[in-house]
Design a protein around this motif. Sequence first.
Motif, PDB file in Angstrom:
ATOM      1  N   UNK A 107      22.905  25.569  30.085  1.00  0.00           N
ATOM      2  CA  UNK A 107      23.450  26.638  29.242  1.00  0.00           C
ATOM      3  C   UNK A 107      22.340  27.613  28.839  1.00  0.00           C
ATOM      4  N   UNK A 108      22.756  28.804  28.404  1.00  0.00           N
ATOM      5  CA  UNK A 108      21.768  29.804  28.015  1.00  0.00           C
ATOM      6  C   UNK A 108      21.006  29.334  26.776  1.00  0.00           C
ATOM      7  N   UNK A 109      19.673  29.295  26.869  1.00  0.00           N
ATOM      8  CA  UNK A 109      18.867  28.788  25.758  1.00  0.00           C
ATOM      9  C   UNK A 109      18.904  29.707  24.542  1.00  0.00           C
ATOM     10  N   UNK A 110      18.814  29.099  23.371  1.00  0.00           N
ATOM     11  CA  UNK A 110      18.625  29.879  22.151  1.00  0.00           C
ATOM     12  C   UNK A 110      17.320  30.649  22.304  1.00  0.00           C
ATOM     13  N   UNK A 111      17.298  31.860  21.753  1.00  0.00           N
ATOM     14  CA  UNK A 111      16.118  32.716  21.972  1.00  0.00           C
ATOM     15  C   UNK A 111      14.991  32.436  20.989  1.00  0.00           C
ATOM     16  N   UNK A 112      13.776  32.707  21.426  1.00  0.00           N
ATOM     17  CA  UNK A 112      12.631  32.675  20.522  1.00  0.00           C
ATOM     18  C   UNK A 112      12.060  31.297  20.241  1.00  0.00           C
ATOM     19  N   UNK A 113      12.574  30.258  20.896  1.00  0.00           N
ATOM     20  CA  UNK A 113      12.024  28.908  20.710  1.00  0.00           C
ATOM     21  C   UNK A 113      11.858  28.245  22.076  1.00  0.00           C
ATOM     22  N   UNK A 114      10.949  27.299  22.161  1.00  0.00           N
ATOM     23  CA  UNK A 114      10.788  26.547  23.412  1.00  0.00           C
ATOM     24  C   UNK A 114      10.292  25.152  23.040  1.00  0.00           C
ATOM     25  N   UNK A 115      10.463  24.231  23.956  1.00  0.00           N
ATOM     26  CA  UNK A 115       9.961  22.883  23.730  1.00  0.00           C
ATOM     27  C   UNK A 115       9.339  22.394  25.038  1.00  0.00           C
ATOM     28  N   UNK A 116       8.512  21.352  24.963  1.00  0.00           N
ATOM     29  CA  UNK A 116       7.740  20.936  26.136  1.00  0.00           C
ATOM     30  C   UNK A 116       8.578  20.432  27.309  1.00  0.00           C
ATOM     31  N   UNK A 117       9.629  19.693  26.995  1.00  0.00           N
ATOM     32  CA  UNK A 117      10.393  19.042  28.066  1.00  0.00           C
ATOM     33  C   UNK A 117      11.806  19.589  28.130  1.00  0.00           C
ATOM     34  N   UNK A 118      11.919  20.734  28.749  1.00  0.00           N
ATOM     35  CA  UNK A 118      13.172  21.487  28.766  1.00  0.00           C
ATOM     36  C   UNK A 118      13.500  21.879  30.203  1.00  0.00           C
ATOM     37  N   UNK A 119      14.356  21.057  30.822  1.00  0.00           N
ATOM     38  CA  UNK A 119      14.684  21.241  32.231  1.00  0.00           C
ATOM     39  C   UNK A 119      15.974  22.049  32.340  1.00  0.00           C
ATOM     40  N   UNK A 120      15.851  23.344  32.567  1.00  0.00           N
ATOM     41  CA  UNK A 120      17.022  24.224  32.615  1.00  0.00           C
ATOM     42  C   UNK A 120      16.832  25.212  33.768  1.00  0.00           C
ATOM     43  N   UNK A 121      17.810  25.282  34.705  1.00  0.00           N
ATOM     44  CA  UNK A 121      17.659  26.163  35.867  1.00  0.00           C
ATOM     45  C   UNK A 121      17.356  27.612  35.486  1.00  0.00           C
ATOM     46  N   UNK A 122      17.889  28.048  34.327  1.00  0.00           N
ATOM     47  CA  UNK A 122      17.684  29.439  33.906  1.00  0.00           C
ATOM     48  C   UNK A 122      16.209  29.749  33.632  1.00  0.00           C
ATOM     49  N   UNK A 123      15.431  28.725  33.322  1.00  0.00           N
ATOM     50  CA  UNK A 123      13.991  28.928  33.095  1.00  0.00           C
ATOM     51  C   UNK A 123      13.237  29.090  34.407  1.00  0.00           C
ATOM     52  N   UNK A 124      13.918  28.781  35.516  1.00  0.00           N
ATOM     53  CA  UNK A 124      13.240  28.795  36.814  1.00  0.00           C
ATOM     54  C   UNK A 124      13.928  29.742  37.804  1.00  0.00           C
ATOM     55  N   UNK A 125      14.557  30.761  37.259  1.00  0.00           N
ATOM     56  CA  UNK A 125      15.142  31.796  38.101  1.00  0.00           C
ATOM     57  C   UNK A 125      16.438  31.414  38.799  1.00  0.00           C
ATOM     58  N   UNK A 126      17.052  30.322  38.353  1.00  0.00           N
ATOM     59  CA  UNK A 126      18.339  29.940  38.960  1.00  0.00           C
ATOM     60  C   UNK A 126      19.468  30.287  37.998  1.00  0.00           C
ATOM     61  N   UNK A 127      20.662  30.509  38.551  1.00  0.00           N
ATOM     62  CA  UNK A 127      21.829  30.823  37.732  1.00  0.00           C
ATOM     63  C   UNK A 127      22.445  29.524  37.197  1.00  0.00           C
ATOM     64  N   UNK A 128      22.552  29.430  35.877  1.00  0.00           N
ATOM     65  CA  UNK A 128      23.064  28.202  35.266  1.00  0.00           C
ATOM     66  C   UNK A 128      24.570  28.057  35.351  1.00  0.00           C
TER      67      UNK A 128
END
Length: 491
Positions: A107-128
């Motif tokens: 799902x689309x991540x909440x903005x302005x925050x990040x965490x170390x172990x966050x496996x999300x296709x949207x962070x790697x240029x893929x469509x979620x």
Amino acid sequence: MDGPVPELTEHAAACAAHLRDADRVLLASHIDADGLTSAGIASTALERAGIPFETVFCRQLDEAAVADIAATDYDTVLFTDFGSGQLDIIAEYEAVGDFHPVIADHHQPAEGVETDHHLNPLRFGLNGASELSGAGASYVLARALEPESADGHSPSARETGSHAGDNRDLAALAVVGAVGDMQDTNGELRGANAGIVDEGVEAGVVEEGTDLRIYGRQTRALPKLLQYATDVRIPGISNNEAGAIEFLTELDVPCRDDDGEWKRWVDLTGDERQTLASALIRRAIASGVPASRIDDLVGTTYVLSREQEGTELRDVSEFSTLLNATARYDRADVGLAVCLGERDAALDRARRLLRNHRKNLSNGLQWVKEHGVRVEDNLQWFDAGDEIRETIVGIVAGMAVGTNATRSGIPVLAFADTEEGEVKVSSRGSYVMVRDGLDLSAVMREASRAVGGDGGGHDVAAGATIPKGGVEAFIAEADRIVGEQLAEDSD
Ligand code: C5P
Ligand code: C5P
Ligand code: C5P
Ligand code: ZN
């Protein structure tokens, strides 16, 4: 071959290493087909890696649900099929050391925050919404959790090794999850999903083929298969039992068995299927169905090779509906058991729940057809109150798109009352609208926050929960935002 991008696999290895270091893990997942298959994949991988864990399911990962999770004494929490959209809430607990999160979500991540172990296709240029689901992200993590994984980790004594092979057999569940989230609506699975299909085929658990793309090929009697097939409407057959029977009777194909019972699609030979499909296409052409729609009748289909033919589990689409029929009715335990391979009591129970789910979907769609939708400038909506269960109002909205109950070209918003006295909103668009700038995830998040609720999801399908008094203001705000999105993109 398409596959997960290397960066995603690399990040999965880091997530896996963190899980291996945990004494035990709380696995939290979402109550739909993708969430259940995510949990099935993650729990199998944890089990095989010898990592102790417990599983919980949440309807919505809101502040209260995260607080409940924080109140447990688990130091490590693995979120699957949700977590990204609630990263802001999760990060607050992480900051004070309540628990360390590992997230496998799309799902689309909440903005302005990040965490170390966050496996999300949207962070790697893929469509979620179309290239990797929650189950797909969980599968990438599961591959990284294999005892002899590429990160040089060697199996510890804890890793009992009762499972000899790798985790590629879990690709079957990942495909069910992706199709359950409708990631194949363009006719086939693409992107990282296609890579997972390939691995499933190699592992002998998935078969990919070209077939009639009508729901119910494994379990529905032929007349019902055709009558209920309404994604592509064929005049005189769709929604017309007598017409469907007449069509089948006139064919030179034995559609009944020796006892006179109707056969199912799976009972036909390859030649017979071909004959029937061709006749159906000829009929569609003769009835003036547009060529683009006729193309949708045949396409790529996925079968789980190890499941028994003629059961809901054999076809990924029917499997996903069976899972929704459990988890969306507070019986995620039943669906998870089926994902984990239980075939006796759990499957019986799931089938009973499925009959109820089907009835509710059909009644829900009927309700929408009878009551119609209200049309605003940039969207249309209906409020089902307590007529449609909030956990399935999104599925009903999705089914209503493309029927004559709704207009094409603008998104549909559906409202239903929750047991807690709030209102659930589901929204559904199309990829054509997304191309024109629509992002329902942003619409649901911003419009719900404006009235004191919260939401999120994907560009093409999203949801929210809002206070009861906020519906009118919410619709006005959503209408304005959709208008802005579509206008911005056109200049
Ligand atoms: O939690 P979430 O990811 O589970 O669910 C995605 C939802 O979006 C599903 O209900 C699915 O049917 C819907 N969807 C859709 N059209 C798409 C992609 C997803 O309606 N093209
Ligand atoms: O429940 P789920 O969203 O997985 O259903 C997937 C699709 O299967 C629905 O969008 C609907 O078109 C179809 N379906 C159906 N008849 C049912 C249940 C589902 O045609 N009884
Ligand atoms: O519930 P529904 O099927 O409408 O959800 C559509 C999508 O929006 C799903 O992916 C779901 O996880 C997401 N959603 C969300 N926050 C909410 C409600 C739904 O992210 N409050
Ligand atoms: Zn999902």
